[in-house]
Design a protein around this motif. Sequence first.
Motif, mmCIF file in Angstrom:
data_model
loop_
_atom_site.group_PDB
_atom_site.id
_atom_site.type_symbol
_atom_site.label_atom_id
_atom_site.label_comp_id
_atom_site.label_asym_id
_atom_site.label_seq_id
_atom_site.Cartn_x
_atom_site.Cartn_y
_atom_site.Cartn_z
ATOM 1 N N VAL A 120 0.799 -1.022 0.071
ATOM 2 C CA VAL A 120 -0.139 0.062 -0.079
ATOM 3 C C VAL A 120 0.965 1.020 0.070
ATOM 4 O O VAL A 120 0.852 2.323 -0.758
ATOM 5 C CB VAL A 120 -1.012 -0.167 1.162
ATOM 6 N N THR A 121 1.938 1.328 0.790
ATOM 7 C CA THR A 121 2.924 2.333 0.872
ATOM 8 C C THR A 121 3.388 2.480 -0.521
ATOM 9 O O THR A 121 3.688 3.711 -0.929
ATOM 10 C CB THR A 121 3.971 2.009 1.855
ATOM 11 N N TYR A 122 4.112 1.424 -1.153
ATOM 12 C CA TYR A 122 4.604 1.461 -2.497
ATOM 13 C C TYR A 122 3.766 2.211 -3.377
ATOM 14 O O TYR A 122 3.981 3.043 -4.138
ATOM 15 C CB TYR A 122 4.867 0.182 -2.826
ATOM 16 N N ALA A 123 2.578 1.767 -3.132
ATOM 17 C CA ALA A 123 1.448 2.251 -4.358
ATOM 18 C C ALA A 123 1.176 3.819 -4.127
ATOM 19 O O ALA A 123 1.103 4.450 -5.059
ATOM 20 C CB ALA A 123 -0.065 1.315 -4.169
ATOM 21 N N LEU A 124 1.171 3.975 -2.888
ATOM 22 C CA LEU A 124 1.070 5.377 -2.322
ATOM 23 C C LEU A 124 2.187 6.203 -3.150
ATOM 24 O O LEU A 124 1.963 7.382 -3.407
ATOM 25 C CB LEU A 124 0.886 5.837 -1.022
ATOM 26 N N GLY A 125 3.431 5.793 -2.752
ATOM 27 C CA GLY A 125 4.597 6.585 -3.241
ATOM 28 C C GLY A 125 4.276 6.782 -4.726
ATOM 29 O O GLY A 125 4.659 7.730 -5.373
ATOM 30 N N ILE A 126 3.894 5.776 -5.597
ATOM 31 C CA ILE A 126 4.095 5.786 -7.032
ATOM 32 C C ILE A 126 2.904 6.673 -7.478
ATOM 33 O O ILE A 126 3.064 7.445 -8.305
ATOM 34 C CB ILE A 126 3.502 4.240 -7.815
ATOM 35 N N TYR A 127 1.707 6.905 -6.853
ATOM 36 C CA TYR A 127 0.617 7.717 -7.041
ATOM 37 C C TYR A 127 1.296 9.094 -6.689
ATOM 38 O O TYR A 127 1.035 10.125 -7.667
ATOM 39 C CB TYR A 127 -0.561 7.622 -6.057
ATOM 40 N N HIS A 128 1.980 9.475 -5.659
ATOM 41 C CA HIS A 128 2.399 10.630 -5.229
ATOM 42 C C HIS A 128 3.587 11.145 -6.444
ATOM 43 O O HIS A 128 3.585 12.317 -6.829
ATOM 44 C CB HIS A 128 3.221 10.986 -4.105
ATOM 45 N N LEU A 129 4.417 10.045 -6.894
ATOM 46 C CA LEU A 129 5.358 10.374 -7.942
ATOM 47 C C LEU A 129 4.543 10.919 -9.342
ATOM 48 O O LEU A 129 5.092 12.029 -9.892
ATOM 49 C CB LEU A 129 6.047 9.285 -8.230
ATOM 50 N N ASN A 130 3.331 10.150 -9.554
ATOM 51 C CA ASN A 130 2.657 10.405 -10.889
ATOM 52 C C ASN A 130 2.103 11.906 -10.585
ATOM 53 O O ASN A 130 2.129 12.918 -11.682
ATOM 54 C CB ASN A 130 1.622 9.481 -10.966
ATOM 55 N N LEU A 131 1.557 12.189 -9.377
ATOM 56 C CA LEU A 131 1.075 13.560 -9.148
ATOM 57 C C LEU A 131 2.246 14.649 -9.345
ATOM 58 O O LEU A 131 1.919 15.753 -9.993
ATOM 59 C CB LEU A 131 0.544 13.742 -7.672
ATOM 60 N N PHE A 132 3.368 14.265 -8.685
ATOM 61 C CA PHE A 132 4.499 15.396 -8.753
ATOM 62 C C PHE A 132 4.674 15.640 -10.332
ATOM 63 O O PHE A 132 5.212 16.760 -10.603
ATOM 64 C CB PHE A 132 5.762 14.829 -7.992
#
Length: 196
Positions: A67-79
């Motif tokens: 879940v943390t990995y998915a959150l990190g990828i989501y935040h990277l995509n937003l950034f």
Amino acid sequence: MSEGDSIGESVHGKPSVVYRFFSRLGQIYQSWLDKSTPYTAVRWIVTLGLSFIYMIRVYLLQGWYIVTYALGIYHLNLFIAFLSPKVDPSLMEDSDDGPSLPTRQNEEFRPFIRRLPEFKFWHSATKGILVAMACTFFEAFNVPVFWPILVMYFIMLFCITMKRQIKHMIKYRYIPFTHGKRKYKGKEDAGKTFAS
């Protein structure tokens, strides 16, 4: 269409209690979002605080790494969307439709317009943290995984993506931060008026 077929309507043509409740809840939520708009620093401090609470929760529970990995990828995509221009200069090379970024010093000032505005970036990042936090309450999302590999994958993904984004910024000569139009000083006014 018979009575009560449209969304939110009861049998008698008036909105149902459930529809009115969620409609009112949505209005209150939007009102709070509108009130928070001018307080950029406070919004981001709250988001960083939520992120810190999430990280402590994951550390203490020793799980939910996927879940943390998915959150990190989501935040990277937003950034990346936050750093990208709304109109991609690589697509605009051949056509002269619409605005483009200035490429020479003497060109007209055009502010940088983001693909993802700051407010939407903050709102999506905060919602992502809250959804990830909610996922930590369900054991179904606690998939066993060797977390150092996920960290390595995320670092590699981050480096490759940022390298590509920086190359794009250099190639098309744009900086994703606008500080305003450059101000030029003319001759100083001595303050004397002409008498006729």
